[in-house]
Design a protein around this motif. Sequence first.
Motif, PDB file in Angstrom:
ATOM      1  N   LEU A 154       0.827  -1.202   0.000  1.00  0.00           N
ATOM      2  CA  LEU A 154       0.000   0.000   0.000  1.00  0.00           C
ATOM      3  C   LEU A 154       0.862   1.253   0.000  1.00  0.00           C
ATOM      4  O   LEU A 154       0.566   2.227  -0.711  1.00  0.00           O
ATOM      5  CB  LEU A 154      -0.923  -0.009   1.222  1.00  0.00           C
ATOM      6  N   LYS A 157       2.226   1.859  -3.480  1.00  0.00           N
ATOM      7  CA  LYS A 157       1.203   2.386  -4.391  1.00  0.00           C
ATOM      8  C   LYS A 157       0.843   3.833  -4.057  1.00  0.00           C
ATOM      9  O   LYS A 157       0.488   4.606  -4.942  1.00  0.00           O
ATOM     10  CB  LYS A 157      -0.037   1.500  -4.338  1.00  0.00           C
ATOM     11  N   LEU A 158       0.942   4.192  -2.777  1.00  0.00           N
ATOM     12  CA  LEU A 158       0.732   5.587  -2.399  1.00  0.00           C
ATOM     13  C   LEU A 158       1.795   6.475  -3.034  1.00  0.00           C
ATOM     14  O   LEU A 158       1.498   7.557  -3.540  1.00  0.00           O
ATOM     15  CB  LEU A 158       0.762   5.730  -0.875  1.00  0.00           C
ATOM     16  N   SER A 163      -4.393   5.633  -7.401  1.00  0.00           N
ATOM     17  CA  SER A 163      -5.521   5.944  -6.530  1.00  0.00           C
ATOM     18  C   SER A 163      -6.528   4.807  -6.412  1.00  0.00           C
ATOM     19  O   SER A 163      -7.021   4.516  -5.315  1.00  0.00           O
ATOM     20  CB  SER A 163      -6.229   7.209  -7.033  1.00  0.00           C
ATOM     21  N   VAL A 166      -5.007   2.009  -4.372  1.00  0.00           N
ATOM     22  CA  VAL A 166      -4.811   2.447  -2.992  1.00  0.00           C
ATOM     23  C   VAL A 166      -6.104   2.316  -2.199  1.00  0.00           C
ATOM     24  O   VAL A 166      -6.116   1.822  -1.070  1.00  0.00           O
ATOM     25  CB  VAL A 166      -4.297   3.903  -2.954  1.00  0.00           C
TER      26      VAL A 166
END
Length: 225
Positions: A154, A157-158, A163, A166
């Motif tokens: 996570l 991906k942030l 988006s 996430v």
Amino acid sequence: MNPIEEKVQLPDPETQFLVHPVDLPGARREFLTGWWLGIVATPQVYTALLAFFWAVSNNYVTPILVPLVLVVIAGWMSSKLTRGAWDYIPRKRHDIDRPMTTMTIAASLITSLALFAGLLTFMVWAVSQDLVPGFSAYPLGMGAAIVLIMAGELLVKLVKRRSVEVASDAISLVVVAGAVGIGFGVLPAGRELAPVDLLPGAAILLGVWLSWLLFTHVEARRNHG
């Protein structure tokens, strides 16, 4: 040189050059079946199956071996079907970067709910048993490890600002972390697990996760070059 004969009628490259298997009726079914089997062949579902078999078996071997066999078979069948679906399309026209928002969210929720259900089954069973602490250490160690892995993914991906992924991954992380937290909470008083007790289960999950990453990377290269 004769042009390569296409298995199905592809969209006109002048109007749609990049093509995904979901665009083609002949490839869609193979791709979606492979997608479902690919969900089974994930570390989350492996952990869910392990927790379930841990509750219904009476040894240390069955809960690890049976889910592993099921996941490997599902992964092999998934890769075969997915590769077959992409083979309908010339590689230069593969739309590998197409956002698959609904499928991404669905896969994330399905795997997290499967893991929650598996851990819940184990916890309901464990509460009524007079178990030594080590018997609970394997599934809880794997659960703790997968929470850390999901949190790491996570975070990545942030940073990359994905988006859609996430949002779905954050929901999944909350569900899975909640299930693992409840698992630790229902341990009998005086039988709490030390961090070192969780290492064998965490090591198994880490091995499964690394194998899964390697497998998906190799299959992506085989499918798209």
